[in-house]
Design a protein around this motif. Structure first.
Motif, PDB file in Angstrom:
ATOM      1  N   ASN B  22       0.816  -1.212   0.000  1.00 17.49           N
ATOM      2  CA  ASN B  22       0.000   0.000   0.000  1.00 17.49           C
ATOM      3  C   ASN B  22       0.850   1.264   0.000  1.00 17.49           C
ATOM      4  O   ASN B  22       1.898   1.331   0.656  1.00 17.49           O
ATOM      5  CB  ASN B  22      -0.927   0.025   1.217  1.00 17.49           C
ATOM      6  CG  ASN B  22      -2.021  -1.017   1.114  1.00 17.49           C
ATOM      7  OD1 ASN B  22      -2.376  -1.465   0.027  1.00 17.49           O
ATOM      8  ND2 ASN B  22      -2.557  -1.435   2.255  1.00 17.49           N
ATOM      9  N   THR B  24       0.000   5.612  -0.025  1.00 21.11           N
ATOM     10  CA  THR B  24      -0.866   6.784  -0.124  1.00 21.11           C
ATOM     11  C   THR B  24      -0.005   8.037  -0.081  1.00 21.11           C
ATOM     12  O   THR B  24       1.120   8.006   0.415  1.00 21.11           O
ATOM     13  CB  THR B  24      -1.900   6.833   1.019  1.00 21.11           C
ATOM     14  OG1 THR B  24      -1.211   6.817   2.270  1.00 21.11           O
ATOM     15  CG2 THR B  24      -2.854   5.664   0.944  1.00 21.11           C
ATOM     16  N   TYR B  25      -0.546   9.112  -0.594  1.00 21.11           N
ATOM     17  CA  TYR B  25       0.263  10.315  -0.696  1.00 21.11           C
ATOM     18  C   TYR B  25      -0.550  11.563  -0.364  1.00 21.11           C
ATOM     19  O   TYR B  25      -1.784  11.554  -0.387  1.00 21.11           O
ATOM     20  CB  TYR B  25       0.832  10.458  -2.114  1.00 21.11           C
ATOM     21  CG  TYR B  25      -0.227  10.713  -3.166  1.00 21.11           C
ATOM     22  CD1 TYR B  25      -0.839   9.652  -3.825  1.00 21.11           C
ATOM     23  CD2 TYR B  25      -0.627  12.004  -3.490  1.00 21.11           C
ATOM     24  CE1 TYR B  25      -1.828   9.866  -4.772  1.00 21.11           C
ATOM     25  CE2 TYR B  25      -1.615  12.232  -4.436  1.00 21.11           C
ATOM     26  CZ  TYR B  25      -2.218  11.148  -5.076  1.00 21.11           C
ATOM     27  OH  TYR B  25      -3.194  11.373  -6.009  1.00 21.11           O
ATOM     28  N   THR B  70      -8.691   8.437  -3.859  1.00 21.53           N
ATOM     29  CA  THR B  70      -8.208   7.875  -2.593  1.00 21.53           C
ATOM     30  C   THR B  70      -6.748   8.230  -2.332  1.00 21.53           C
ATOM     31  O   THR B  70      -6.163   7.764  -1.352  1.00 21.53           O
ATOM     32  CB  THR B  70      -8.339   6.340  -2.587  1.00 21.53           C
ATOM     33  OG1 THR B  70      -7.657   5.819  -3.732  1.00 21.53           O
ATOM     34  CG2 THR B  70      -9.804   5.927  -2.625  1.00 21.53           C
ATOM     35  N   THR B  71      -6.188   9.063  -3.182  1.00 19.32           N
ATOM     36  CA  THR B  71      -4.763   9.452  -3.112  1.00 19.32           C
ATOM     37  C   THR B  71      -3.882   8.242  -2.838  1.00 19.32           C
ATOM     38  O   THR B  71      -3.075   8.219  -1.896  1.00 19.32           O
ATOM     39  CB  THR B  71      -4.504  10.560  -2.065  1.00 19.32           C
ATOM     40  OG1 THR B  71      -4.858  10.097  -0.757  1.00 19.32           O
ATOM     41  CG2 THR B  71      -5.289  11.804  -2.404  1.00 19.32           C
ATOM     42  N   SER B  72      -4.034   7.237  -3.687  1.00 19.55           N
ATOM     43  CA  SER B  72      -3.284   6.000  -3.481  1.00 19.55           C
ATOM     44  C   SER B  72      -2.618   5.538  -4.763  1.00 19.55           C
ATOM     45  O   SER B  72      -2.998   5.931  -5.875  1.00 19.55           O
ATOM     46  CB  SER B  72      -4.216   4.903  -2.961  1.00 19.55           C
ATOM     47  OG  SER B  72      -5.194   4.581  -3.933  1.00 19.55           O
ATOM     48  N   HIS B  74      -1.199   1.855  -4.972  1.00 24.16           N
ATOM     49  CA  HIS B  74      -0.811   0.567  -4.406  1.00 24.16           C
ATOM     50  C   HIS B  74      -0.125  -0.313  -5.444  1.00 24.16           C
ATOM     51  O   HIS B  74      -0.591  -0.426  -6.587  1.00 24.16           O
ATOM     52  CB  HIS B  74      -2.039  -0.173  -3.862  1.00 24.16           C
ATOM     53  CG  HIS B  74      -2.819   0.616  -2.850  1.00 24.16           C
ATOM     54  ND1 HIS B  74      -2.216   1.420  -1.896  1.00 24.16           N
ATOM     55  CD2 HIS B  74      -4.163   0.723  -2.654  1.00 24.16           C
ATOM     56  CE1 HIS B  74      -3.149   1.987  -1.148  1.00 24.16           C
ATOM     57  NE2 HIS B  74      -4.330   1.581  -1.589  1.00 24.16           N
TER      58      HIS B  74
END
Lengths: 119, 114
Positions: B22, B24-25, B70-72, B74
């Motif tokens: 995972n 996120t940022y 989702t500012t992701s 992965h």
């Protein structure tokens, strides 16, 4: 293509001495190179941006007089750790971006790093 | 300021298992996103990248999709191999910040066993 060569790959020096690390772009020209420091089990921290023909830009908290950066040509940047102390022991990595420095979509290409141990 | 958060490792998997790491940022602008891999004793190598929302980067069986909502970003691989054992770094460059500075996550070590 886009190979960045870093030398030496490892070096051991005595406290108080200076160490020079070279970073070369082998098959492209790099007006800008970047120097990172990596502590064990931690991420890379940008130390400075090396600009060909001008002064380097240092990140906050990085001592300019201790970590001397010279970018004398479009294919070579050097980092000199002056008066090294044991706390300077770390993994130093250089990188360069192919193309214009402002091309943020162009990925960075990294050297293999230099393991510095100060005794 | 910009930041990248990765799941802590080490992650230990058996060969052929499914991998998810995972990431996120947070960024003030509209970042480009990257995954880099570092094999033992070596520097970083670019694994894949994505430059805009919904882009999917892929390479060597690894994939990551830029999810703006989702500012992701992965990282996934359907079947890992022992040779995938390395440290994986999620990173971003922010257009608003000039694009030169690469912000890294702390890295996730992956160990794949037979």
């Amino acid at each position: 293509g886009a190979v960045v060569s870093q030398h030496p790959s490892w070096v051991i020096c005595k406290s108080g001495t200076s160490v020079k690390i070279e970073c070369r772009s082998l098959d492209f020209q790099a007006t800008t190179m970047f120097w990172y420091r990596q502590f064990p089990k931690q991420s890379l921290m940008l130390m400075a941006t090396s600009n060909e023909g001008s002064k380097a830009t240092y990140e906050q908290g990085v001592e300019k007089d201790k970590f001397l950066i010279n970018h004398a040509s479009l294919t070579l940047s050097t980092l000199t750790v002056t008066s090294a102390h044991p706390e300077d022991s770390s993994f130093y990595i250089c990188s360069a971006r192919v193309g214009r420095a402002s091309s943020y979509n162009s990925p960075l290409h990294f050297g293999n790093g230099t393991r510095l141990t100060v005794t | 300021g910009d930041s990248v958060t990765q799941m802590e490792g080490p992650v230990t998997l058996s060969e052929e298992a499914f991998l998810t790491i995972n990431c996120t940022y947070t960024a003030t602008g509209y970042p480009s996103l990257f995954w880099y891999v570092q094999y033992p004793g070596e520097g970083l190598q670019l694994l894949l990248k994505a430059t805009k929302a919904d882009d999917k980067g892929s390479n060597k069986g690894f994939e990551a999709t830029y999810r703006k909502e989702t500012t992701s970003f992965h990282l996934e691989k359907g079947s890992v191999q022992v040779s995938d054992s390395a440290v994986y770094f999620c990173a971003l460059t922010d257009r608003g910040g000039g694009g030169n500075k690469l912000t890294f996550g702390t890295g996730t070590q992956l160990k794949v066993e037979l």
